[in-house]
Design an enzyme around this catalytic site. Sequence first.
Site, PDB file in Angstrom:
ATOM      1  N   SER A 297      46.515  47.693  37.518  1.00  0.00           N
ATOM      2  CA  SER A 297      45.506  48.077  38.502  1.00  0.00           C
ATOM      3  C   SER A 297      46.154  48.867  39.634  1.00  0.00           C
ATOM      4  O   SER A 297      46.767  49.898  39.399  1.00  0.00           O
ATOM      5  CB  SER A 297      44.785  46.818  39.009  1.00  0.00           C
ATOM      6  OG  SER A 297      43.614  47.164  39.707  1.00  0.00           O
TER       7      SER A 297
ATOM      8  N   ASP B 155      39.803  47.288  34.049  1.00  0.00           N
ATOM      9  CA  ASP B 155      40.994  46.856  34.788  1.00  0.00           C
ATOM     10  C   ASP B 155      41.934  45.983  33.951  1.00  0.00           C
ATOM     11  O   ASP B 155      41.513  45.003  33.339  1.00  0.00           O
ATOM     12  CB  ASP B 155      40.533  46.063  36.019  1.00  0.00           C
ATOM     13  CG  ASP B 155      41.603  45.913  37.073  1.00  0.00           C
ATOM     14  OD1 ASP B 155      42.724  45.501  36.730  1.00  0.00           O
ATOM     15  OD2 ASP B 155      41.319  46.206  38.247  1.00  0.00           O
TER      16      ASP B 155
END
Length: 414
Positions: A66, A215
Amino acid sequence: MENESPSKKNMPPSCGTLVTILSLDGGGVRGIIAGVILAYLEKQLQELDGEHVRVADYFDVIAGTSTGGLVTAMLTAPDENGRPRFAAKEIVPFYLEHCPKIFPQPTGVLALLPKLPKLLSGPKYSGNYLRTTLGKLLGETKLRQTLTNVVIPTFDIKTLQPTIFSSYQALTDPSLDVKVSDICIGTSAAPTYFPPYYFSNEDSQGKTRHFNLVDGGVTANNPTLVAMTAVTKQIVNNNPDMGTLNPLGYDQFLVISIGTGSAKKEERYSAKKAAKWGIISWLYEDGTTPILDITFESSRDIVHYHSSVVFKALQSEDKYLRIDDDTLEGDASTLDLSTKSNLENLIKLGEKMLTNRVMQMNIDTGTYEPAAENINNDEQLKRFAKILSEERKLRRKRSDKMTKDSSIGSQEIK
């Protein structure tokens, strides 16, 4: 002072005695905390080896999830001279400039409107600014072109499987040699915050691979083990860069794992409270996203637990450093509060984390406790910087000797 070869990758572990890994957690705007810590580490390396060196010069693998994936790209993407595009000290200014536009905060009347209707109709943010910025920042840089090996986890919602982007695999599987900007957008696409990210890649044989990513934090918010596994796979596959390393030789790994902080263990949720929740409450409850909080925290902590057990079992705890803080409160623990005051507070928290005492996980209780040695994180980073510097010098010395011996051998044959 040594001259750097413009586009040459680091000398491999086969030239040294260690495998060096840097791991960077996810955490949204809290990635600025990692920026503070990395700037300190790079400064220590520069004091040892000169202003020209960068963090990427010292690690065999840099892994990031991320926001950590974005920082990984910043540290390893080459500029026109074949050197890292960003110095570590430039990460914090980057976050200060771009986070308010990546995570725009509602103002005026909009700030008074309930957030739930928006979340029910689509993601909280469009992601347009993030995609545009990463496209400009990283351009056409492909995964195989990074200045050291990178590992960035994502999750493909179509196949319901993790997709781990690795420089190692990009060299053997062209379908995974995609643009680094696409990887960063994918690993940052946190459900409910940003839309999932689709892209495709066609290799030289005309084979097209499709990606439907969210993500990487849903599978590995702390990518330490993913990075260690990527290296182990290369050892098993007899990659000559790994020399004579044993697949289970984790005592030869040196790992720095940097977290982005997490909420104070304030028992925000309980079984009694959650028993009354339906789908909506699991997605949004009193300004939080319980399902994401639980997913990200569990994947983060279980990795630290496993890593702690492995290094303790091998009596190599001195080669594993985890820097994190699980006492963040209020605004500081959010993923997306990009106000100037919160970002500046996160910088101060990063500076405080440096002076905090080194914490280790109690493998019996799973809780953080002060390390037996009375030493702070900044002091430990100085020690690791010295080890990294010595390892790099050893590799360069051995590489130069091998090159010289090879040259002499060639002359004798002639």
